[in-house]
Write an enzyme that holds these catalytic residues in place. Sequence first.
Site, PDB file in Angstrom:
ATOM      1  N   TYR A   1     -34.794   9.114  22.693  1.00 32.74           N
ATOM      2  CA  TYR A   1     -35.882   8.516  23.470  1.00 32.74           C
ATOM      3  C   TYR A   1     -35.431   8.375  24.914  1.00 32.74           C
ATOM      4  O   TYR A   1     -34.328   7.893  25.186  1.00 32.74           O
ATOM      5  CB  TYR A   1     -36.230   7.145  22.901  1.00 32.74           C
ATOM      6  CG  TYR A   1     -37.355   6.435  23.633  1.00 32.74           C
ATOM      7  CD1 TYR A   1     -38.658   6.930  23.603  1.00 32.74           C
ATOM      8  CD2 TYR A   1     -37.105   5.265  24.356  1.00 32.74           C
ATOM      9  CE1 TYR A   1     -39.680   6.273  24.264  1.00 32.74           C
ATOM     10  CE2 TYR A   1     -38.133   4.604  25.019  1.00 32.74           C
ATOM     11  CZ  TYR A   1     -39.421   5.121  24.968  1.00 32.74           C
ATOM     12  OH  TYR A   1     -40.435   4.461  25.628  1.00 32.74           O
TER      13      TYR A   1
ATOM     14  N   LYS B   1     -31.804  -1.395  31.199  1.00 30.50           N
ATOM     15  CA  LYS B   1     -31.405  -2.477  30.280  1.00 30.50           C
ATOM     16  C   LYS B   1     -30.333  -3.396  30.881  1.00 30.50           C
ATOM     17  O   LYS B   1     -30.666  -4.254  31.682  1.00 30.50           O
ATOM     18  CB  LYS B   1     -31.042  -1.867  28.927  1.00 30.50           C
ATOM     19  CG  LYS B   1     -32.287  -1.138  28.357  1.00 30.50           C
ATOM     20  CD  LYS B   1     -32.259  -0.788  26.899  1.00 30.50           C
ATOM     21  CE  LYS B   1     -33.655  -0.378  26.444  1.00 30.50           C
ATOM     22  NZ  LYS B   1     -33.817   1.022  26.097  1.00 30.50           N
TER      23      LYS B   1
ATOM     24  N   ASP C   1     -28.419  10.189  29.573  1.00 31.68           N
ATOM     25  CA  ASP C   1     -29.205   8.952  29.516  1.00 31.68           C
ATOM     26  C   ASP C   1     -28.344   7.819  28.962  1.00 31.68           C
ATOM     27  O   ASP C   1     -28.080   7.750  27.760  1.00 31.68           O
ATOM     28  CB  ASP C   1     -30.446   9.187  28.651  1.00 31.68           C
ATOM     29  CG  ASP C   1     -31.390   7.989  28.658  1.00 31.68           C
ATOM     30  OD1 ASP C   1     -30.942   6.880  29.026  1.00 31.68           O
ATOM     31  OD2 ASP C   1     -32.559   8.160  28.278  1.00 31.68           O
TER      32      ASP C   1
HETATM   33  C1  LIG Z   1     -35.003   1.938  26.551  1.00 34.67           C
HETATM   34  C2  LIG Z   1     -34.643   3.343  26.857  1.00 34.67           C
HETATM   35  C3  LIG Z   1     -35.334   4.103  27.830  1.00 34.67           C
HETATM   36  C4  LIG Z   1     -36.574   3.597  28.490  1.00 34.67           C
HETATM   37  O1  LIG Z   1     -36.346   2.504  29.304  1.00 34.67           O
HETATM   38  P1  LIG Z   1     -37.607   1.549  29.684  1.00 34.67           P
HETATM   39  O2  LIG Z   1     -37.021   0.594  30.656  1.00 34.67           O
HETATM   40  O3  LIG Z   1     -38.078   0.942  28.415  1.00 34.67           O
HETATM   41  O4  LIG Z   1     -38.633   2.448  30.289  1.00 34.67           O
HETATM   42  C5  LIG Z   1     -34.854   5.355  28.139  1.00 34.67           C
HETATM   43  N1  LIG Z   1     -33.774   5.858  27.533  1.00 34.67           N
HETATM   44  C6  LIG Z   1     -33.091   5.184  26.589  1.00 34.67           C
HETATM   45  C7  LIG Z   1     -31.884   5.791  25.957  1.00 34.67           C
HETATM   46  C8  LIG Z   1     -33.511   3.915  26.211  1.00 34.67           C
HETATM   47  O5  LIG Z   1     -32.857   3.260  25.242  1.00 34.67           O
END
Ligand SMILES: *Cc1c(COP(=O)(O)O)cnc(C)c1O
Length: 405
Positions: free
Chosen positions: A120, A245, A215
């Site tokens: 994701y 995060k 990511d």
């Molecule tokens: C949470 C998450 C996102 C998205 O971040 P948001 O601040 O919710 O848009 C993207 N990549 C990873 C790996 C994530 O865990």
Amino acid sequence: MRAFQAVGGGPVYFEHGEGAWVTDVDGNRYVDLVGSWGPMILGHGHSAVREAVTNAVHHSSSFGAPTVAETLLAEEIIRRVPVLERVRFVSSGTEATMTAIRLARAATGRDKIVKFIGCYHGHSDALLVQAGSGVKTLGLPNSPGVTEGAAADTISIPYGDPELIREVFATYPDQIAAVLTEAAPANMGVIPPPEGFNAFLREITTTHGSLFVFDEVMTGFRVGPGGWWTRYEQAPPPDLFAYGKVIGGGYPLAALAGSAEVMDLLAPAGSVYQAGTLSGNPVAAIAGLTTLQNLTADSYARVDATAQRVLALASDALKAAGVAHSAQQAGNLISIFFTEGPVKSMDDASQQDEEAFARFFNGMLNRGVSLPPSAYEAWFVSTAHDEEAVDVIAKAAQEAAGEVT
Ligand SMILES: *Cc1c(COP(=O)(O)O)cnc(C)c1O
């Protein structure tokens, strides 16, 4: 997720948090294993973060202009990840990866991107894509509202198979702008990257003139002082890193970072457009900065050890109750799949007995432990999870496991 669709019943409304504990509107207390999906690594209401934020709010909520806090946060990130030269703040992980794709396309003059099924990267159109049948068919929209056009340039393949990636590069020579991956997949449950897999992605993208987008929105500054790459990988660094995060300390803040060579294509140094009204917001920036300043080597040792204990005690409880499961971890990210493991891909993960998970989840909730309400999410501990919290989790797990079968 937070609507509780996967676990039944109505969602719990929370109104207070203190350390490892959260309280709902009816006054029930729970040990929190959601941690706002990752940011709350110091626990709720950490005194230094609360004080810094309160102080910042007295000055103003936002200026829409550069601030010292934002610059200090960028410097702290670069200090922790020395391969970085530029940091651009945005408000969500979604924006960070969306901008990474735009930048990769501009840098390479190519259109296609490669992502892995089950990884994701937020909810921008180009990343809400499901796989076609095999490498040769184009990606298909994964949500109403995403056009075929937006999906067609995204190639979505199963995680962890180098052969498939070689096939993709052979099928689309000189057309792939970037390969995106989660540092360690943790949005389909936690799957440790196969030995050498991230290094392989680094190498093959370099060979083919594509960018490697790493990511670390979930892993960044959670699995170690510099995130996943600096702790667990030795290969040359990815071209772009996405963070979120933890770096916002519970406030809306995320970032895209990388070498000057690539990042300077962004406006105003370069011509690739990017902007955001609240980007680098001073309240969020000071929350993130204070969070990082309070995360020492000891903090990570503590989070690692607590995660290990929680995973082991939950697995032991399920084993004793005869529940088929796979306890998995990548660094201090942990989760339990309700199927025989090892789970290595989304295909494996979807074999789960989701109803068994729902029974376990509700058993835990009824005994004062708030798990992520989905079988496909990581569990998050914090530096504030102490003996008392772990004991509550252990007792709840033993009893809840007995209600699964
Ligand atoms: C949470 C998450 C996102 C998205 O971040 P948001 O601040 O919710 O848009 C993207 N990549 C990873 C790996 C994530 O865990």
